[in-house]
Structure formats: structure tokens, C-alpha cells
Design a protein around this motif. Structure first.
Motif, short mmCIF file in Angstrom:
data_model
loop_
_atom_site.label_atom_id
_atom_site.label_comp_id
_atom_site.label_asym_id
_atom_site.label_seq_id
_atom_site.Cartn_x
_atom_site.Cartn_y
_atom_site.Cartn_z
N HIS A 164 -4.65 -3.62 -5.27
CA HIS A 164 -4.16 -4.57 -6.27
C HIS A 164 -4.46 -5.98 -5.77
O HIS A 164 -4.25 -6.27 -4.59
CB HIS A 164 -2.64 -4.47 -6.43
N TRP A 185 -7.83 -5.42 -9.77
CA TRP A 185 -8.07 -4.71 -8.52
C TRP A 185 -9.31 -5.23 -7.85
O TRP A 185 -10.21 -5.77 -8.51
CB TRP A 185 -8.25 -3.21 -8.79
N CYS A 200 -3.90 2.27 -4.67
CA CYS A 200 -4.01 1.01 -3.94
C CYS A 200 -3.89 1.29 -2.44
O CYS A 200 -2.98 1.99 -1.99
CB CYS A 200 -2.91 0.05 -4.38
#
Length: 248
Positions: free
Chosen positions: A219, A208, A195
């Protein structure tokens, strides 16, 4: 000033690692999702400034501790002075490198202070080393970029309603007959995807989204985008890319 969270004194390997992860998350926020605010606070006209990360996953730009020697190791001094003398991405990369060095110094300061033996130090280092560095999160690795681009084509063919920027859906939105197979395949193929906000790894049960500008994955919860909202976004820009503007 708290001196980088000096009041917190973790005593076990697990506690030191939690302290490390909290500080790391705060500094990643400063250099990614909160980058506009961080940039503004690092005014070259001010005195020597440091970037601190706290165990609570918060960050702060402030003057160094006045105590000599300080209660905790101090981060790089005067990061604000280099801000306008180099390109923003290079400056952020420089701050990221110094932030990685500071995090390690704090973690092993605690280890020395509370008598970690060779096995404890090795275990702590291995736990830390399993996480990507702040520099890797901020700059993006070539291998990571390749993985991200491959995710676009893989998921666009599997999800009829998704587009190139929507990477993964929660399990509840996957077809039941494909759910188990896709989860296992995703975990194996994309387990190292990181992320761009928190730096944590991919998990198949999380939503995501990909930035169409920098091509980093995030995220949904880190950038406050839900699957339903993503369906109506034609071109998604992450907070960092949205905040970018011409610098004087």
C-alpha cells in the motif's frame, strides 16, 4: 513490561479477532518495514529475548515475563541467540513461524478463558485462517509472486503514465469510462494480492507500489509513497530492501 498486552482482555469472538489482528500487524512491522531496527535490538550478547506484538499494532523486543505462570502465553524465547548463526532471511522466517504459533496460542487462550464453545472456536479460527500467516507475508508465497509479476505487465499496458513498479491508482486518477470495469476486473483478478507491510488484501480504490528488488507489493500509505511521488521514482526499493546491508 506489559507481557504482550495482558491488560487487554477481549471477551467476544470479534474482540479476540481484533486483538489478534493488532498483534499480528505489529509483528509484521517488526519483520518487514521495521526490520533494521528489529535486527539491531536482537543482540545475541543480551539475555533471552522475545518478540511481542500488541493490540495497538506496535511491537517490542523484551525479556520474558517474570510471573510463573505468565498471565498470557509467552512467545518463543531467545530469538536473538540464533540471529548470527544463520542467514538473515532464514532467521526472520524462523521468528515469523514462532510468531504465528504465539498469536494462535494467545487467541485461543482468550477463547478458553472466556468460555468459547465449539461454534465460537470454529468461527474464530476461520476468521484467523482467512488472513495470511506472518510467515507467508515475510517470505512471500510462490503463487503470490506469480500474481505480482503478472500485475506489472497488466498495469503497464493500461496506464500510459505508470511504470512497472506502480500497480494501482486511486479511482480519481482512472479514466471515468474505464473506472467501473477496471475496478471490477482488478478486484476479481488481484483480490488475493497481499501488502508486504501490513499483509492486507488488495482493494481497487487504493494506491499500490511494487519494490523493484524483492517484487513485493505495498500500500502506498504503508510505505509513505504517494502516486505523484511514485511517478518520479526510477527504481523503488521498499524499506526492508533499502535497509539491507552486508552483515558481519
Amino acid at each position: 513490561m506489559e507481557g504482550g498486552g495482558a491488560a487487554c482482555n477481549p471477551r467476544t469472538v470479534e474482540e479476540v479477532f481484533r486483538d489478534f489482528k493488532g498483534r499480528r500487524a505489529g509483528m509484521i512491522k517488526a519483520l518487514t518495514t521495521d526490520v533494521e531496527e528489529f535486527y539491531q535490538q536482537c543482540d545475541p550478547e543480551k539475555e533471552n529475548l522475545c518478540l511481542y506484538g500488541f493490540p495497538s499494532e506496535q511491537w517490542e523486543v523484551n525479556l520474558p515475563a517474570e510471573e510463573v505462570p505468565p498471565e498470557l502465553p509467552e512467545p518463543a524465547l531467545g530469538i536473538n541467540f540464533a540471529r548470527d548463526g544463520m542467514q538473515e532471511k532464514d532467521w526472520l522466517s524462523l521468528v515469523a513461524v514462532h510468531s504465528d504459533a504465539w498469536l494462535l496460542s494467545v487467541a485461543f487462550y482468550f477463547g478458553a478463558r472466556f468460555g468459547f464453545d465449539k461454534a465460537d472456536r470454529k468461527r474464530l479460527f476461520n476468521m484467523i485462517n482467512d488472513l495470511p500467516t506472518i510467515f507467508e507475508v515475510v517470505t512471500g508465497a510462490a503463487k503470490k509472486q506469480t500474481k505480482e509479476k503478472s500485475l506489472v505487465s497488466n498495469h503497464s499496458s493500461n496506464k500510459s503514465k505508470s511504470n512497472s513498479k506502480v500497480a494501482k491508482y486511486p479511482k480519481a486518477l482512472q479514466p471515468k469510462d474505464e473506472e467501473e470495469g477496471l475496478d471490477q476486473e482488478d478486484e476479481e483478478e488481484h483480490g488475493e494480492t497481499l501488502c508486504g507491510a501490513c499483509g492486507e488484501n488488495y482493494a481497487s480504490d487504493e494506491f499500490w507500489i511494487c519494490c523493484d528488488v524483492c517484487e513485493k507489493w505495498f500500500h502506498g500509505k504503508c510505505v509513505k509513497i504517494t502516486p505523484a511521488r511514485a511517478e518520479h521514482i526510477k527504481q523503488y526499493k521498499c524499506p526492508s530492501c533499502s535497509n539491507k546491508r552486508a552483515r558481519p
